[in-house]
Design a protein around this motif. Structure first.
Motif, short mmCIF file in Angstrom:
data_model
loop_
_atom_site.label_atom_id
_atom_site.label_comp_id
_atom_site.label_asym_id
_atom_site.label_seq_id
_atom_site.Cartn_x
_atom_site.Cartn_y
_atom_site.Cartn_z
N VAL A 184 29.23 43.88 46.12
CA VAL A 184 29.93 44.85 44.82
C VAL A 184 30.70 45.21 45.86
N LEU A 185 32.34 44.82 45.51
CA LEU A 185 33.26 45.70 46.20
C LEU A 185 33.89 46.26 45.25
N ARG A 186 34.06 47.30 45.35
CA ARG A 186 34.70 48.88 44.59
C ARG A 186 36.32 49.79 44.76
N GLY A 187 36.74 49.83 43.86
CA GLY A 187 38.40 50.26 44.61
C GLY A 187 38.99 49.04 44.82
N VAL A 188 38.83 48.26 44.32
CA VAL A 188 40.08 46.79 43.98
C VAL A 188 40.97 46.93 43.49
N PRO A 189 42.04 47.51 43.94
CA PRO A 189 43.47 47.54 43.68
C PRO A 189 43.61 46.13 42.24
N CYS A 200 39.74 48.25 40.09
CA CYS A 200 38.00 48.02 39.49
C CYS A 200 37.69 47.44 40.45
N THR A 201 35.88 46.98 40.27
CA THR A 201 34.87 46.83 40.98
C THR A 201 34.36 45.44 40.38
N VAL A 202 34.39 44.91 41.54
CA VAL A 202 34.21 42.84 41.23
C VAL A 202 33.12 42.58 42.05
N ALA A 203 31.94 42.73 41.18
CA ALA A 203 30.67 41.70 41.88
C ALA A 203 30.53 40.40 41.94
N VAL A 204 30.81 39.99 42.59
CA VAL A 204 30.08 38.59 42.95
C VAL A 204 28.30 38.05 43.33
N CYS A 205 27.83 37.77 42.00
CA CYS A 205 26.86 37.41 41.65
C CYS A 205 26.30 36.08 42.12
N LEU A 248 35.88 30.34 48.15
CA LEU A 248 35.88 31.63 47.49
C LEU A 248 34.95 32.88 48.78
N TYR A 249 34.46 33.06 49.28
CA TYR A 249 34.15 34.04 50.51
C TYR A 249 35.21 34.41 51.64
N GLU A 250 35.34 33.38 52.23
CA GLU A 250 36.58 33.13 53.21
C GLU A 250 38.29 34.05 53.27
N VAL A 251 37.69 33.29 52.13
CA VAL A 251 39.79 33.41 51.69
C VAL A 251 40.02 34.61 50.56
N LEU A 252 39.84 34.35 49.11
CA LEU A 252 39.86 35.26 48.48
C LEU A 252 39.18 36.39 47.90
N LEU A 253 38.16 36.43 48.69
CA LEU A 253 37.31 37.32 48.85
C LEU A 253 38.19 39.29 49.52
N PRO A 254 38.52 38.36 50.66
CA PRO A 254 38.96 39.28 51.76
C PRO A 254 40.74 39.36 51.59
N PHE A 255 40.97 39.18 50.68
CA PHE A 255 42.13 39.21 49.67
C PHE A 255 42.26 40.11 49.09
N LEU A 256 41.07 40.29 48.21
CA LEU A 256 40.98 41.74 47.28
C LEU A 256 41.25 42.65 48.17
N THR A 257 40.03 42.28 49.26
CA THR A 257 40.13 43.78 50.09
C THR A 257 40.87 43.96 50.97
N ALA A 308 29.14 33.82 40.14
CA ALA A 308 29.83 34.58 39.17
C ALA A 308 30.38 35.79 39.68
N LEU A 309 31.87 35.90 38.43
CA LEU A 309 32.25 37.21 39.05
C LEU A 309 32.26 38.59 38.08
N VAL A 310 31.89 39.19 38.43
CA VAL A 310 32.14 40.63 37.32
C VAL A 310 32.82 40.94 37.81
N VAL A 311 33.81 41.59 36.38
CA VAL A 311 34.86 42.24 36.57
C VAL A 311 34.65 44.00 36.04
N GLU A 312 34.94 45.25 35.82
CA GLU A 312 34.83 45.73 35.55
C GLU A 312 35.81 47.04 36.03
#
Length: 194
Positions: free
Chosen positions: A58-63, A28-33, A95-104, A17-21
């Motif tokens: 927890v990824l902080r400072g995601v544009p 924003c902060t994105v948490a992957v649970c 998710l972990y090797e394409v999408l999340l590195p894109f966010l960061t 589950a992705l939690v976006v704040e």
């Protein structure tokens, strides 16, 4: 969304589950649970005796622009809605090797993730892909990150489980007689919930 508001997106196959704040006008902060499954190998882990515990990523400072980028949202929607379109590539790897590195901005998840608070670690579940457990994991993150104490969270989860058992019992009382295999299944579920 307004600043400080959380949004939870649950994976359809139950693995994450992705939690976006939204934390500022542009970030924003994105948490992957996750509660279990193959994707858990990417999460921060710790051992407690013979138990392995994992924490959300927890990824902080995601544009915000990255999160709303059409390429990102399109592939994320495919993960949710049409997993067969992704071919033989396991969904957790996308998710972990394409999408999340894109966010960061190309950083690996391990290098981009913030060090999780000790309270966020929980024991990985025996059921690898459970939507309910994954949503509970995300809810746990939201409550603890929002300031709820670990003890109060535990009390709340016990009360919630008790209520679920009460609802199941009431539903079973209105049903016709159950088969022996259904009774064994219910007994197994009750044992795991207690």
């Amino acid at each position: 969304r307004a600043l400080g508001r959380d949004v939870m997106l649950a994976g359809t196959w139950g693995a994450f589950a992705l939690v976006v704040e939204r934390t500022s006008v542009s970030d924003c902060t994105v948490a992957v649970c996750a509660s279990g499954g193959d994707g858990l190998q990417y999460h921060p882990r710790a051992t407690d005796g013979d138990k392995v515990k994992a924490a959300p990523i927890v990824l902080r400072g995601v544009p915000l622009g990255r999160l709303t980028e059409p390429a990102f949202t399109s592939l994320l929607q495919q993960l949710y809605l049409v997993p067969a379109m992704l071919g033989s590539q396991p969904q957790f790897r996308i998710l972990y090797e394409v999408l999340l590195p894109f966010l960061t901005n190309g950083k690996s998840v391990a290098h981009a993730a913030a060090q999780p608070d000790d309270a966020l670690y929980s024991t990985a579940q025996r059921v690898p892909e459970s939507r309910v457990r994954t949503c509970m994991s995300a809810t746990r993150y939201l409550l603890l990150a929002g300031g709820l104490t670990r003890q109060r969270h535990k009390e709340l989860m016990i009360a919630l489980r008790l209520r679920c058992v009460e609802l199941a019992r009431a539903a079973l009382e209105t049903r016709p007689a159950m088969s022996a295999s259904d009774i064994r299944t219910v007994e197994m579920m009750a044992t795991q919930l207690s």
